[in-house]
Scaffold this active site. Structure first.
Site, PDB file in Angstrom:
ATOM      1  N   ARG A  24       0.860  -1.181   0.000  1.00 59.37           N
ATOM      2  CA  ARG A  24       0.000   0.000   0.000  1.00 59.37           C
ATOM      3  C   ARG A  24       0.896   1.231   0.000  1.00 59.37           C
ATOM      4  NH1 ARG A  24      -3.500  -2.627  -1.726  1.00 59.37           N
ATOM      5  NH2 ARG A  24      -5.563  -3.042  -0.857  1.00 59.37           N
ATOM      6  N   GLU A  63      -3.400   7.783  -4.334  1.00 53.52           N
ATOM      7  CA  GLU A  63      -3.842   7.347  -5.664  1.00 53.52           C
ATOM      8  C   GLU A  63      -5.122   8.063  -6.049  1.00 53.52           C
ATOM      9  OE1 GLU A  63      -4.030   3.056  -5.688  1.00 53.52           O
ATOM     10  OE2 GLU A  63      -1.963   2.884  -4.965  1.00 53.52           O
ATOM     11  N   HIS A  97      -0.909   0.379  -9.907  1.00 53.70           N
ATOM     12  CA  HIS A  97      -1.613  -0.527  -8.975  1.00 53.70           C
ATOM     13  C   HIS A  97      -2.208  -1.718  -9.735  1.00 53.70           C
ATOM     14  CE1 HIS A  97      -3.683  -0.588  -4.770  1.00 53.70           C
ATOM     15  NE2 HIS A  97      -3.441  -1.818  -5.212  1.00 53.70           N
TER      16      HIS A  97
HETATM   17  C1  DGY Z   1      -5.430  -5.877  -3.247  1.00 51.41           C
HETATM   18  O1  DGY Z   1      -6.103  -6.855  -3.547  1.00 51.41           O
HETATM   19  O2  DGY Z   1      -5.374  -5.460  -2.089  1.00 51.41           O
HETATM   20  C2  DGY Z   1      -4.644  -5.200  -4.326  1.00 51.41           C
HETATM   21  O3  DGY Z   1      -4.100  -4.007  -3.919  1.00 51.41           O
HETATM   22  C3  DGY Z   1      -5.443  -5.031  -5.580  1.00 51.41           C
HETATM   23  O4  DGY Z   1      -5.695  -6.264  -6.100  1.00 51.41           O
END
Ligand code: DGY
Length: 324
Positions: free
Chosen positions: A238, A267, A285
């Site tokens: 993240r 984002e 992402h």
């Molecule tokens: C998640 O699943 O947490 C990713 O960031 C996106 O697939």
């Protein structure tokens, strides 16, 4: 006959929608963009269930509005967009999509590692520009991967899969986590170290921690300063785990050699100056964006939501206390 009114906050792979369709009257966000907050609040208000995304904030305000909702199924493994204690207090189940994106995400972390270390994007740009004058002994020299030291920050499913792939490159693996991971140590010979030691010794640092209050800005300017100047940082977890503005300064100051990023602090915006850095490789992402992975996420989210609607325990429930 449709039994439940369900909101799907953005189009997902058909397999998930097909699973829901026989049982639900589906309202699908018609736009290929996240719902605005106002749209989400309005659309969720009369629904029995919501299949939501990591871009949808599931919090007290939404729960106050969506009073009929029997459960929220996140189409993501990360769930920092959901206020789990608040939903639990109201006995509303929540779910995520673990496992199905582990390999895809680890593969992407490796793609970023290779791309930034071996300067693939910079080289590609030169080839397309028509300015390449032919082979040269000093052109695009980058980091060695085979035999290097890989540091894994967060040794859960994805961190473990990342480490497993390093065996093919004869790498030494270090890891740090709140807990020891015996399987990882056994399978890769990984050594458990503290965060500072990992930063000091690793040639590649790959981040796989969830976003929690204690992991927000885990990587500060000070932390970048503890890395080898020749090291590379990879983040597929993240964005807010890194202080992104500090990373830009650290890359400019030469505290580390480069960064491969798939996630960002705000984002879809990225930190000022990041896009201009040749030693940063940036993807939007998309670490889980493979056919099998996204299909798996759709099926998991739909399966979880149907279970919640039926009053059954969702297979990937994040707050099983609600069933107690
Ligand atoms: C998640 O699943 O947490 C990713 O960031 C996106 O697939």
């Amino acid at each position: 006959m449709a039994k439940w009114n369900v909101l799907v906050t953005r189009r997902i792979p058909e397999e998930g929608l097909e699973l829901l369709a026989p049982h639900c009257a589906l309202e699908l966000n018609p736009q290929d963009r996240p719902m605005t907050r106002a749209e989400l609040l309005a659309s969720a208000a009369d629904k029995d269930g919501v299949l939501c995304l990591l871009t949808d904030r599931i919090d007290a305000e939404l729960l106050d509005t969506a009073t009929k909702v029997k459960g929220f199924a996140n189409y993501a493994v990360g769930f920092d967009n959901m206020d789990v204690p608040e939903a639990t207090r109201r006995r509303i189940p929540l779910s995520n999509t673990p496992d199905v994106l582990t390999d895809a995400t680890a593969d992407m972390a490796w793609a970023l590692l290779f791309a930034v270390a071996r300067r693939v994007v910079e080289s590609d740009a030169v080839m397309r520009s028509g300015t390449w004058q032919g082979w040269g002994p000093l052109q695009f020299i980058g980091g060695d991967i085979t035999g290097a030291t890989l540091g894994i920050v967060g040794a859960g499913r994805i961190g473990t899969a990342m480490a497993a792939r390093s065996k093919g490159f004869g790498m030494r693996v270090l890891y740090t986590d709140a807990r020891r991971n015996d399987a990882l140590e056994h399978d890769t010979g990984a050594r458990f170290v503290d965060f500072d030691e990992l930063l000091r010794l690793s040639d590649y640092v790959s981040v796989h921690v969830p976003l929690l209050p204690e992991t927000r800005h885990l990587f500060s300017y000070e932390a970048f300063g503890k890395m080898k100047k020749s090291a590379y940082l990879i983040n597929t977890s993240r964005g807010p785990v890194l202080d992104e503005a500090a990373l830009v300064v650290a890359l400019k100051d030469g505290l580390l050699a480069g960064a491969g990023l798939d996630v960002y602090e705000r984002e879809p915006a990225i930190a000022e100056g990041l896009a201009a850095l040749p030693n940063a490789v940036l993807t939007p992402h998309t670490a889980s964006a493979t056919f099998a992975s996204r299909r798996g996420m759709a099926l998991k989210a739909a399966t979880n939501l149907l279970a919640m609607l039926r009053g059954e325990r969702a297979p990937d429930c994040l707050n099983p206390e609600v069933y107690g």
